[in-house]
Scaffold this active site. Sequence first.
Site, PDB file in Angstrom:
ATOM      1  N   ASP A 141       0.843  -1.197   0.000  1.00 27.47           N
ATOM      2  CA  ASP A 141       0.000   0.000   0.000  1.00 27.47           C
ATOM      3  C   ASP A 141       0.880   1.248   0.000  1.00 27.47           C
ATOM      4  OD1 ASP A 141      -1.951   2.090   0.878  1.00 27.47           O
ATOM      5  OD2 ASP A 141      -3.265   0.359   1.103  1.00 27.47           O
ATOM      6  N   THR A 191     -16.158  -3.283  -9.315  1.00 28.17           N
ATOM      7  CA  THR A 191     -17.376  -2.681  -8.779  1.00 28.17           C
ATOM      8  C   THR A 191     -18.564  -2.914  -9.715  1.00 28.17           C
ATOM      9  OG1 THR A 191     -18.393  -0.510  -8.432  1.00 28.17           O
ATOM     10  CG2 THR A 191     -16.495  -0.540  -9.836  1.00 28.17           C
ATOM     11  N   ASP A 192     -19.767  -2.831  -9.161  1.00 25.96           N
ATOM     12  CA  ASP A 192     -20.965  -2.909 -10.025  1.00 25.96           C
ATOM     13  C   ASP A 192     -21.103  -1.658 -10.891  1.00 25.96           C
ATOM     14  OD1 ASP A 192     -21.658  -1.115  -7.995  1.00 25.96           O
ATOM     15  OD2 ASP A 192     -23.534  -2.098  -7.453  1.00 25.96           O
ATOM     16  N   GLU A 193     -20.341  -0.595 -10.539  1.00 25.69           N
ATOM     17  CA  GLU A 193     -20.514   0.671 -11.259  1.00 25.69           C
ATOM     18  C   GLU A 193     -20.051   0.583 -12.715  1.00 25.69           C
ATOM     19  OE1 GLU A 193     -19.596   4.214  -9.004  1.00 25.69           O
ATOM     20  OE2 GLU A 193     -19.815   3.144  -7.113  1.00 25.69           O
ATOM     21  N   TYR A 202     -14.378   7.470 -12.342  1.00 24.14           N
ATOM     22  CA  TYR A 202     -14.055   6.323 -11.480  1.00 24.14           C
ATOM     23  C   TYR A 202     -14.473   5.018 -12.142  1.00 24.14           C
ATOM     24  CZ  TYR A 202     -14.880   2.767  -7.893  1.00 24.14           C
ATOM     25  OH  TYR A 202     -14.917   1.578  -7.204  1.00 24.14           O
ATOM     26  N   SER A 203     -15.761   4.919 -12.525  1.00 32.33           N
ATOM     27  CA  SER A 203     -16.219   3.629 -13.057  1.00 32.33           C
ATOM     28  C   SER A 203     -15.568   3.321 -14.399  1.00 32.33           C
ATOM     29  CB  SER A 203     -17.747   3.570 -13.131  1.00 32.33           C
ATOM     30  OG  SER A 203     -18.282   4.650 -13.846  1.00 32.33           O
ATOM     31  N   SER A 254     -12.500   4.081 -15.165  1.00 31.98           N
ATOM     32  CA  SER A 254     -11.141   3.575 -14.885  1.00 31.98           C
ATOM     33  C   SER A 254     -11.204   2.130 -14.378  1.00 31.98           C
ATOM     34  CB  SER A 254     -10.420   4.488 -13.884  1.00 31.98           C
ATOM     35  OG  SER A 254     -11.004   4.385 -12.597  1.00 31.98           O
ATOM     36  N   LYS A 255     -12.244   1.805 -13.610  1.00 31.23           N
ATOM     37  CA  LYS A 255     -12.389   0.417 -13.130  1.00 31.23           C
ATOM     38  C   LYS A 255     -12.742  -0.507 -14.300  1.00 31.23           C
ATOM     39  CE  LYS A 255     -12.189  -0.933  -9.441  1.00 31.23           C
ATOM     40  NZ  LYS A 255     -11.019  -1.405  -8.628  1.00 31.23           N
ATOM     41  N   ASN A 306     -20.263  -1.206  -0.350  1.00 30.16           N
ATOM     42  CA  ASN A 306     -19.920  -1.819   0.941  1.00 30.16           C
ATOM     43  C   ASN A 306     -20.108  -0.819   2.075  1.00 30.16           C
ATOM     44  OD1 ASN A 306     -17.289  -4.258   0.572  1.00 30.16           O
ATOM     45  ND2 ASN A 306     -18.795  -3.696  -0.945  1.00 30.16           N
TER      46      ASN A 306
HETATM   47  P1  NAD Z   1     -10.180   2.807  -0.224  1.00 28.80           P
HETATM   48  O1  NAD Z   1     -10.116   4.092  -0.986  1.00 28.80           O
HETATM   49  O2  NAD Z   1     -10.698   2.802   1.159  1.00 28.80           O
HETATM   50  O3  NAD Z   1      -8.722   2.146  -0.169  1.00 28.80           O
HETATM   51  C1  NAD Z   1      -7.864   2.125  -1.260  1.00 28.80           C
HETATM   52  C2  NAD Z   1      -6.483   1.711  -0.767  1.00 28.80           C
HETATM   53  O4  NAD Z   1      -5.595   1.618  -1.909  1.00 28.80           O
HETATM   54  C3  NAD Z   1      -5.844   2.719   0.204  1.00 28.80           C
HETATM   55  O5  NAD Z   1      -5.255   2.044   1.290  1.00 28.80           O
HETATM   56  C4  NAD Z   1      -4.789   3.406  -0.644  1.00 28.80           C
HETATM   57  O6  NAD Z   1      -3.682   3.877   0.113  1.00 28.80           O
HETATM   58  C5  NAD Z   1      -4.376   2.283  -1.601  1.00 28.80           C
HETATM   59  N1  NAD Z   1      -3.798   2.793  -2.854  1.00 28.80           N
HETATM   60  C6  NAD Z   1      -4.334   3.752  -3.664  1.00 28.80           C
HETATM   61  N2  NAD Z   1      -3.512   3.966  -4.709  1.00 28.80           N
HETATM   62  C7  NAD Z   1      -2.461   3.108  -4.574  1.00 28.80           C
HETATM   63  C8  NAD Z   1      -1.297   2.850  -5.347  1.00 28.80           C
HETATM   64  N3  NAD Z   1      -1.041   3.522  -6.474  1.00 28.80           N
HETATM   65  N4  NAD Z   1      -0.423   1.894  -4.908  1.00 28.80           N
HETATM   66  C9  NAD Z   1      -0.662   1.219  -3.753  1.00 28.80           C
HETATM   67  N5  NAD Z   1      -1.747   1.425  -2.975  1.00 28.80           N
HETATM   68  C10 NAD Z   1      -2.635   2.361  -3.384  1.00 28.80           C
HETATM   69  O7  NAD Z   1     -11.011   1.830  -1.163  1.00 28.80           O
HETATM   70  P2  NAD Z   1     -12.022   0.659  -0.769  1.00 28.80           P
HETATM   71  O8  NAD Z   1     -13.365   1.241  -0.541  1.00 28.80           O
HETATM   72  O9  NAD Z   1     -11.398  -0.199   0.262  1.00 28.80           O
HETATM   73  O10 NAD Z   1     -12.080  -0.133  -2.147  1.00 28.80           O
HETATM   74  C11 NAD Z   1     -11.166  -1.196  -2.410  1.00 28.80           C
HETATM   75  C12 NAD Z   1     -11.459  -1.751  -3.799  1.00 28.80           C
HETATM   76  O11 NAD Z   1     -12.801  -2.218  -3.861  1.00 28.80           O
HETATM   77  C13 NAD Z   1     -11.316  -0.735  -4.926  1.00 28.80           C
HETATM   78  O12 NAD Z   1     -10.705  -1.377  -6.013  1.00 28.80           O
HETATM   79  C14 NAD Z   1     -12.743  -0.342  -5.254  1.00 28.80           C
HETATM   80  O13 NAD Z   1     -12.872   0.036  -6.598  1.00 28.80           O
HETATM   81  C15 NAD Z   1     -13.479  -1.635  -4.970  1.00 28.80           C
HETATM   82  N6  NAD Z   1     -14.889  -1.512  -4.569  1.00 28.80           N
HETATM   83  C16 NAD Z   1     -15.238  -0.699  -3.519  1.00 28.80           C
HETATM   84  C17 NAD Z   1     -16.568  -0.631  -3.125  1.00 28.80           C
HETATM   85  C18 NAD Z   1     -16.995   0.220  -1.943  1.00 28.80           C
HETATM   86  O14 NAD Z   1     -18.188   0.317  -1.672  1.00 28.80           O
HETATM   87  N7  NAD Z   1     -16.079   0.829  -1.194  1.00 28.80           N
HETATM   88  C19 NAD Z   1     -17.543  -1.368  -3.801  1.00 28.80           C
HETATM   89  C20 NAD Z   1     -17.146  -2.193  -4.864  1.00 28.80           C
HETATM   90  C21 NAD Z   1     -15.818  -2.245  -5.226  1.00 28.80           C
HETATM   91  P1  TYD Z   2     -20.997   6.986  -2.054  1.00 31.00           P
HETATM   92  O1  TYD Z   2     -20.893   6.475  -0.665  1.00 31.00           O
HETATM   93  O2  TYD Z   2     -20.096   8.081  -2.488  1.00 31.00           O
HETATM   94  O3  TYD Z   2     -20.849   5.701  -3.005  1.00 31.00           O
HETATM   95  P2  TYD Z   2     -21.104   5.556  -4.615  1.00 31.00           P
HETATM   96  O4  TYD Z   2     -21.077   6.881  -5.235  1.00 31.00           O
HETATM   97  O5  TYD Z   2     -19.928   4.719  -5.026  1.00 31.00           O
HETATM   98  O6  TYD Z   2     -22.402   4.842  -4.752  1.00 31.00           O
HETATM   99  O7  TYD Z   2     -22.493   7.452  -2.308  1.00 31.00           O
HETATM  100  C1  TYD Z   2     -23.601   6.598  -2.102  1.00 31.00           C
HETATM  101  C2  TYD Z   2     -24.854   7.338  -2.526  1.00 31.00           C
HETATM  102  O8  TYD Z   2     -25.091   8.413  -1.607  1.00 31.00           O
HETATM  103  C3  TYD Z   2     -24.739   7.997  -3.897  1.00 31.00           C
HETATM  104  O9  TYD Z   2     -26.005   7.907  -4.539  1.00 31.00           O
HETATM  105  C4  TYD Z   2     -24.396   9.429  -3.587  1.00 31.00           C
HETATM  106  C5  TYD Z   2     -25.094   9.682  -2.275  1.00 31.00           C
HETATM  107  N1  TYD Z   2     -24.438  10.636  -1.352  1.00 31.00           N
HETATM  108  C6  TYD Z   2     -25.202  11.634  -0.737  1.00 31.00           C
HETATM  109  O10 TYD Z   2     -26.419  11.768  -0.995  1.00 31.00           O
HETATM  110  N2  TYD Z   2     -24.572  12.457   0.160  1.00 31.00           N
HETATM  111  C7  TYD Z   2     -23.253  12.351   0.453  1.00 31.00           C
HETATM  112  O11 TYD Z   2     -22.727  13.141   1.271  1.00 31.00           O
HETATM  113  C8  TYD Z   2     -22.486  11.318  -0.183  1.00 31.00           C
HETATM  114  C9  TYD Z   2     -21.009  11.171   0.109  1.00 31.00           C
HETATM  115  C10 TYD Z   2     -23.130  10.479  -1.076  1.00 31.00           C
END
Ligand code: NAD
Ligand code: TYD
Length: 363
Positions: free
Chosen positions: A39, A143-145, A168-169, A171-172, A198
């Site tokens: 990380d 991600t589902d996005e 974001y989506s 790039s994923k 999540n």
């Molecule tokens: P997060 O932003 O909390 O954590 C990302 C981590 O990656 C951080 O610890 C950061 O320091 C590290 N990182 C970023 N750039 C880096 C690099 N260049 N080299 C090494 N480390 C690096 O993200 P998260 O919410 O834990 O998501 C993790 C993964 O799950 C992501 O790939 C995200 O797209 C995917 N995902 C997240 C969700 C969600 O709801 N959070 C849902 C579906 C998928």
């Molecule tokens: P978020 O947690 O940013 O996840 P994602 O955009 O990946 O779904 O946002 C979840 C939903 O909540 C999204 O529809 C945007 C909305 N949202 C708000 O209404 N207020 C907020 O302050 C944030 C951060 C998100």
Amino acid sequence: MRRLQNILVTGGAGFIGTNFIRFILEKTAGFSGRIVNLDILTYAGNRESLEDLEGRYGGERYFFEYADIGDRAAVEAIFERHRIDTVVHFAAESHVDRSILGPEAFIRTNVTGTFALLDTARNYWREAGGALRQDVLFHHISTDEVYGSLGETGAFTEESAYDPRSPYSASKAAADHLVMAYHHTYGLPVTISNCSNNYGPYQFPEKFIPLSILNMLEGKPLPVYGDGRNIRDWLYVEDHARAVWLILQKGRIGEKYNIGGENEWENIKLLRVLIDMVARKASLDPEKLRGAITYVSDRPGHDRRYAIDCAKIKGELGWKRELGFEEALGRTVDWYLANPRWIDGIRTGDYRKWIEKNYEERR
Ligand code: NAD
Ligand code: TYD
């Protein structure tokens, strides 16, 4: 059952990576191998989230490596040093709002970084004759996005067409395509999972649920984007970790698996449930919290609805979510109430500044 020994977890200091490492080291039977957490500790990464495990397993079963996934020399050395046989690739820039304000870092880490990691794995896992080892695995977390936005009905399946709509989506999605291309072109053993939103402990409080909890505790406004009727499917992070663990052990090479909570909520309805829960647990006045709800301008290109059809992982791998929503959300709130030190620790750098700038721009 695949034999996993030395697992490289990228982004293990972030929200889901941290929960995944905790799950693997503390809650799985039968894994006696080692975890290497790679990380670069961006604003979203926090090494303290795994401090206790570092104390318990550090230098034996758990190793932290400070590196950028895009730094090929450093990553190559880490593969060599730890004889990596499995990659679980979480590292990413993960917040849609940030990707709208500054997309470049998303391309650098999520696209170019994933490419560098794939290519390093391909080189490291090449045998003397040139063929790639097949007893290894590169699992990519997505991600589902990537599937875009749904209307009022239907759900994304693994066959749904990609239609990403935010930087974001996009790039994923690009990363997902590269992962599959490395499988089809070079024979790299890969799997991909596409998960819905999540929630749970250790989530950086720029995302909806932890931001709302902390703003309630601090008496700040509760921003709701647009009309508040966008729908997300919410999954407790430990259920996600369990799904990934099953894929690592039994997932079919070259396959994608959708993971979802079958738990759709309009944002405003979810916020009302959260308000009642936080009010009860933190002895706050629910009326006052409801009064803090502030509708703000919408996110540009805001996806309306996500929903996941997770029949494949349920049928093939026997996965299902374990906790009910109320219980898991309750655990999440309890965790934020019980961990003010963690919260203080992340109140450094640009955290509050960024949240406030984002809020001011939308008001
Ligand atoms: P997060 O932003 O909390 O954590 C990302 C981590 O990656 C951080 O610890 C950061 O320091 C590290 N990182 C970023 N750039 C880096 C690099 N260049 N080299 C090494 N480390 C690096 O993200 P998260 O919410 O834990 O998501 C993790 C993964 O799950 C992501 O790939 C995200 O797209 C995917 N995902 C997240 C969700 C969600 O709801 N959070 C849902 C579906 C998928
Ligand atoms: P978020 O947690 O940013 O996840 P994602 O955009 O990946 O779904 O946002 C979840 C939903 O909540 C999204 O529809 C945007 C909305 N949202 C708000 O209404 N207020 C907020 O302050 C944030 C951060 C998100």
